[in-house]
Write a protein that holds these residues in place. Structure first.
Motif, mmCIF file in Angstrom:
data_model
loop_
_atom_site.group_PDB
_atom_site.id
_atom_site.type_symbol
_atom_site.label_atom_id
_atom_site.label_comp_id
_atom_site.label_asym_id
_atom_site.label_seq_id
_atom_site.Cartn_x
_atom_site.Cartn_y
_atom_site.Cartn_z
ATOM 1 N N LEU A 172 2.776 -9.721 -4.372
ATOM 2 C CA LEU A 172 3.735 -8.253 -4.878
ATOM 3 C C LEU A 172 4.052 -9.516 -6.240
ATOM 4 C CD1 LEU A 172 4.428 -6.159 -1.921
ATOM 5 C CD2 LEU A 172 3.201 -5.899 -3.529
ATOM 6 N N ASP A 202 5.294 4.221 1.192
ATOM 7 C CA ASP A 202 4.491 4.364 1.057
ATOM 8 C C ASP A 202 5.406 5.116 -0.683
ATOM 9 O OD1 ASP A 202 5.061 6.858 1.829
ATOM 10 O OD2 ASP A 202 3.176 7.523 2.846
ATOM 11 N N GLY A 222 4.669 4.301 -3.452
ATOM 12 C CA GLY A 222 4.732 3.368 -4.813
ATOM 13 C C GLY A 222 5.711 3.258 -5.206
ATOM 14 N N THR A 223 6.261 2.634 -6.946
ATOM 15 C CA THR A 223 7.242 2.691 -7.584
ATOM 16 C C THR A 223 7.691 3.258 -8.913
ATOM 17 O OG1 THR A 223 6.800 0.232 -8.815
ATOM 18 C CG2 THR A 223 8.105 0.561 -6.002
ATOM 19 N N THR A 273 7.203 0.912 -11.414
ATOM 20 C CA THR A 273 6.695 0.117 -12.395
ATOM 21 C C THR A 273 6.335 -0.180 -12.664
ATOM 22 O OG1 THR A 273 7.736 -1.552 -9.851
ATOM 23 C CG2 THR A 273 6.416 -2.430 -11.632
ATOM 24 N N ASP A 318 11.799 -1.033 -10.486
ATOM 25 C CA ASP A 318 10.611 -1.502 -9.434
ATOM 26 C C ASP A 318 11.373 -1.600 -7.826
ATOM 27 O OD1 ASP A 318 9.204 -2.339 -11.474
ATOM 28 O OD2 ASP A 318 10.289 -4.124 -11.970
ATOM 29 N N VAL A 374 11.275 3.899 -4.144
ATOM 30 C CA VAL A 374 9.910 4.168 -3.951
ATOM 31 C C VAL A 374 10.157 5.783 -4.079
ATOM 32 C CG1 VAL A 374 9.581 2.489 -2.575
ATOM 33 C CG2 VAL A 374 11.164 4.417 -1.172
ATOM 34 N N ARG A 414 6.382 11.982 -10.013
ATOM 35 C CA ARG A 414 7.038 10.939 -9.244
ATOM 36 C C ARG A 414 8.447 10.700 -9.163
ATOM 37 N NH1 ARG A 414 5.151 6.903 -9.301
ATOM 38 N NH2 ARG A 414 5.154 5.814 -7.396
#
Length: 978
Positions: free
Chosen positions: A43, A134, A136-137, A139, A232, A235, A243
């Motif tokens: 990462l 879980d 994701g971000t 990013t 970044d 979550v 999201r």
């Protein structure tokens, strides 16, 4: 500032190369220390090293944690402070997901702590196993919706509130990311930037921002801060088709700093995302302020801190790349992103952004009250004796209007832009005015443009003036005039009949600014009108009703909700205030022009001068009801009857599609002496009693299926894409519907009529299976009933190759209901049937519609038919519709969310699905996509029972370039996100 610290000191260390251990070595350490067999996925990190850990041999592919190898420059006390901060936020806000250090080796049963110091090939390094969250971000460079940006601000506020009382020795550190040291970081690292031009920009911007922050530093509260709550490091969970962040990770930069730094760093991370700009951060600022109010000093420091953050990111990124010698792909990949953050932060003066933010928060640091604003402008002129008086002419100066409300801009005249303004100004002088002028602060439609993904600059910061005679204006500090020369004394020499542009207050102020930034710019500039002898009261933020004012739009919506029945919904949660239209374009009060892709009510386009002139002329002569004998209703009825095949020949005129459908049903009931009607599921026919009774769309009425009266019998929607029978099997819908009609007849309840849209518009522009209407019409006629064609949406040439939808099916109905396109927005509808069927309606008494078929309505209808013929709209719909559908189908090859593209002509539907196999409707995503399209200048709405189809039914006059623009913007949304 002093940098004495017990922990890490960036300026003492100087260089901070990140650990770079091989994944195999790290996996071996994890196995030895924690008894976990893992596979590691690298990462990104700028100064640490991170791996996503997956357990080997488990069926569950979910990661078990994140292995973080901390830069050796950081002490154990600092790591403990990070853990304390994470635990504190988790305790304060249990609803948030927080990445804390896993304390026990539960999987192995060893009980060893998840924080160790290990001997590695690069020496002793601290390692921790952090809990995996879980979702994701954020990013990447994908678009962030206002809801996501607001959630970032909320998270920053919650972190700030939770950490406010945290005290820990590990917070005593000096980080390069701490804005308290931003001036020194830039000074130290800027020489490493390889581009001298950019290096100069960075240093200049940082110095100016630091001067502001330094003057406020003593008033800025300090506390423990996360300091890296960026895109970044949050979550996400899926909410409303998007999201949205609901947790935070990476506490590696926890320290003690200015509290407002938390927000500054968070909003900075928004600026590199697709479509983001300074105004995009306002939802985050508002969300932060609602939970943790900003003080005046913090508000004043906020945007300069954003500029400093951008500068630090750029110089640090360049330095880190050079330091790691190309081995740090994460840092290298971030260089373009970090420059964009800096560039966006500097794209608007900090004073303007501060005023804009203050206005958005409703606090007193921003724009002065309007009365004060006017007084300042007027007194400046009076104090210096500079108020000009137009000479050698009589009368008063004429204030011109090119706002969205101005009659002068009708008929698309505004598209001529400055040339149109010039004509208005000179015309006023020709009429004897000593001067003509365009005021400050009112959005100018003449400055707008069509098909723009961003709002154009439409709000003037100064005034435009034409003088009938030459003028000499005394020199004044901060008065800038374009179009005039200065003499040796510095006075302005203004030629006659020549446009000048005057601004007052800032030399860097542009002539026009975008509406989103107008409040900020107007707060830091003044109105030159009083100095030019144009308006003694000034012309500030309130010169006309059209001045940019989001508060005014919100108030209008509140008034609507208070006086207008709530069930009469409006498009969008925060709709623009639309006050003008032209062809396929709609215009709001900021003079932002939107492409209208849904308005099948206006096939000729908005603001059609032919229809307007015909109605205006008739209203001046006569407008009454159809019981009087006048030519217009006769001629219009004859022309309508001439558009349909035999034996249809008789016309009823009403005001809307709902009334037309209702009347069609009543005619059928009267003609047959029966009471039962067969309709199709997922259809919408109107809001009157009878038309609503046969409407089964659950999108329009969630209780539609449970509340149908007993005389309505629904057959299955013949949807070949997601219905029970798909593809070639869709031919089975017609026999089953016919069988249902026969069953009703056999049971003693033969239907009076079968009613259906001839092209399933409400479901998404889906053609009926070939032969469907022929078989069902035959069945209902066999039972003695009538076939009603609802052409309210499909009729009038929208399908391109056919004027009526029933023509595409190769049938002729007994009764036609039509509306929408008939009047190009004027209330007009019709029922067309045979003389015999119409005569049977006399058993119900007489029929009368007060304004149905009125002279004004009739001439409106004829003007529409004339324009159809003159402009070739049906052929245009066929040709452009084919191309548009091909382009949309090409998008489907690249974007899996598009399940299919329905329709014919300019009656199309883009259906979104989450899975092309299961056809799970992407309902929430569709609404979010429509919101994003609005931001890009496209008006679009969902349709269908699942609300997952884009209702693609623009005015038939739409230009090919506009259709291309729609496809381009949809492609952009599906690529960048929503």
């Amino acid at each position: 500032m002093s940098t004495a610290a017990t922990g890490f000191d960036f300026f003492a260390v100087g260089e901070l190369p990140a650990p770079n251990l091989p994944a195999a070595e790290v996996a071996a350490i994890v196995a030895a220390e924690w008894g976990l067999e893992v596979e590691l996925e690298p990462l990104g990190s700028q100064q640490d090293q991170n791996f996503l850990a997956h357990a080997v041999g488990l069926d569950d592919p979910s990661p078990i944690g994140v292995v973080k190898i901390t830069n050796p420059a950081f002490s154990a006390s600092e790591l403990a402070a990070q853990d304390a901060a994470a635990a504190r936020i988790a305790a304060a806000w249990p609803e948030l997901r927080i990445a804390t250090t896993t304390s026990e080796a539960a999987e192995s049963g060893s009980g060893s702590a998840r924080s160790i110091v290990a001997e590695t090939s690069e020496g002793r390094l601290a390692m921790r196993l952090l809990s995996f969250l879980d979702g994701g971000t954020l990013t990447g460079d994908g678009h962030l919706a206002p809801q996501a940006v607001a959630r970032l601000g909320e998270l920053a506020a919650k972190a700030s509130l939770a950490l406010a009382g945290l005290e820990h020795p590990g917070l005593d550190r000096v980080l390069q990311w701490d804005p308290r040291f931003a001036d020194r970081v830039v000074s130290l690292l800027a020489p490493h930037h390889p581009d001298p031009v950019r290096r100069e920009q960075l240093v200049a911007a940082a110095e100016a921002a630091w001067a502001t922050v330094a003057s406020l530093a003593d008033a800025l509260p300090r506390q423990a801060v996360h300091l890296d709550l960026t895109d970044d490091n949050v979550v996400c969970r899926a909410e409303g088709g998007r999201r949205l962040p609901d947790g935070m990770i990476d506490f590696g930069d926890v320290t003690r700093s200015w509290a407002v730094a938390e927000l500054a760093i968070t909003i900075s991370s928004v600026l590199h995302h697709a479509g983001a700009e300074p105004v995009s951060v306002l939802p985050a600022v508002r969300a932060f302020h609602e939970l943790r109010p900003l003080s005046p000093a913090e508000l004043a420091a906020l945007w300069p801190l954003v500029v400093l953050r951008g500068a630090v990111l750029v110089v640090s990124g360049e330095h880190q790349v050079q330091l790691d010698g190309g081995a740090n792909a994460y840092a290298e990949a971030g260089l373009a992103r970090e420059w964009r953050i800096f560039e966006q932060a500097c794209s608007v003066p900090a004073e303007v952004m501060t005023a804009l933010i203050a206005d958005a928060l409703g606090v007193g640091v921003g724009a002065p009250p309007r009365q004060v604003h006017r007084a300042r402008a007027a007194s400046r002129g009076a104090e210096h004796g500079e108020v000009a008086r137009p000479t050698a002419a009589t009368g008063e100066p004429v204030r011109l209007d090119v706002s969205v409300f101005a009659d002068e801009v009708d008929g698309g005249a505004w598209l001529d832009g400055e040339a149109f303004e010039e004509r208005l100004g000179l015309a006023a002088l020709d009429a004897g005015a000593p001067a003509a002028w365009l005021p400050r602060g009112t959005p100018r439609l003449t400055a707008s443009r069509t098909l723009s993904p961003v709002s154009p600059a439409t709000v003037p910061l100064g005034v435009d003036v034409w003088y009938a005679e030459p003028q000499r204006l005394e020199a004044s500090e901060h008065l800038d005039i374009d179009g005039a020369a200065q003499d040796a004394d510095g006075d302005w020499v203004v030629p006659a009949r020549t446009r000048i542009r005057a601004r007052l207050g800032r030399g860097d102020a542009p002539h026009l600014v975008r509406p989103e930034y107008a409040t900020g710019w107007l707060a830091v500039t003044l109105d030159p009108a009083p100095m030019l002898g144009l308006d003694e009261t000034g012309g500030g933020l309130d010169t006309l009703a059209g001045a940019p004012d989001s508060t005014g739009r919100r108030e209008l919506l509140e008034r609507r909700n208070a006086a207008f029945a709530e069930v009469q919904e409006h498009y969008y949660d925060a709709p623009p205030q639309i006050e003008r239209g032209w062809r396929e374009h709609l215009v709001d009060t900021d003079a932002r022009v939107y492409l209208d892709m849904v308005n099948n009510v206006t096939p000729l386009g908005h603001g059609h001068l032919g229809v307007a002139a015909a109605v205006n002329r008739q209203l001046r002569r006569l407008n009454t009801n159809s019981r009087f004998n006048y030519e217009a209703v006769v001629e219009f009825s004859e022309r309508l009857a001439g558009l349909v095949p035999e034996p249809l020949d008789t016309v009823f005129l009403v005001n809307s599609g709902s009334e037309a459908a209702d009347l069609a049903i009543r005619v059928a009931l009267a003609a047959t002496g029966r009471r039962d009607v067969v309709s199709v599921l997922e259809a919408y026919h109107g809001w009157t009693y009878a038309s609503d009774a046969v409407s089964t769309s659950t999108a329009d009425n969630p209780n539609a299926l449970e509340t149908r009266p007993d005389w309505v019998h629904a057959v299955e929607a013949p949807n070949p894409f997601r219905g029970r029978y798909r593809g070639a099997d869709a031919t089975r819908y017609a026999p089953e519907a016919a069988a249902r009609i026969r069953e009703l007849a056999d049971s003693g309840r033969p239907p009076a009529a079968f009613i259906a849209e001839t092209f399933t518009g409400n479901a998404g522009g889906i053609p009926l299976p070939d032969g469907y209407l022929a078989e069902v019409y035959a069945a209902v006629r066999e039972a003695g009933g009538l076939a009603i064609a609802d052409e309210v949406q499909a009729g009038y040439g929208r399908l391109g190759d056919w004027f009526w939808g029933f023509e595409q099916q190769g049938v002729v109905p007994d009764v036609i209901a039509v509306a929408k396109a008939m009047g190009n927005g004027h209330p007009l509808g019709a029922v067309i049937t045979t003389r015999e069927i119409a005569a049977r309606f006399r058993t119900q008494g007489y029929f009368f519609s007060s304004t149905g078929g009125s002279p004004a309505s009739s001439v409106a209808g004829m003007a529409v038919l004339d324009a159809y013929a003159a402009d070739g709209l049906q052929a245009h719909a066929a040709a452009l519709g084919r191309q548009l559908k091909r382009d949309l189908e090409e998008l489907a090859t690249r974007h899996p969310l598009i399940g299919t593209v329905h329709g014919l002509g300019l009656y199309l539907g883009v259906e979104f699905v989450r899975d092309r196999e299961t056809l799970e409707p992407a309902t929430e995503e569709t609404r979010a996509i429509c919101d994003r399209l609005l931001e890009l200048g496209v008006i679009m709405q969902p349709t269908g029972d699942h609300q997952n189809v884009l209702k693609t039914k623009p005015p038939l006059c739409i230009e090919p370039g506009s259709a291309d623009y729609f496809v381009e913007m949809l492609d952009r949304v599906l690529t960048e996100g929503w």
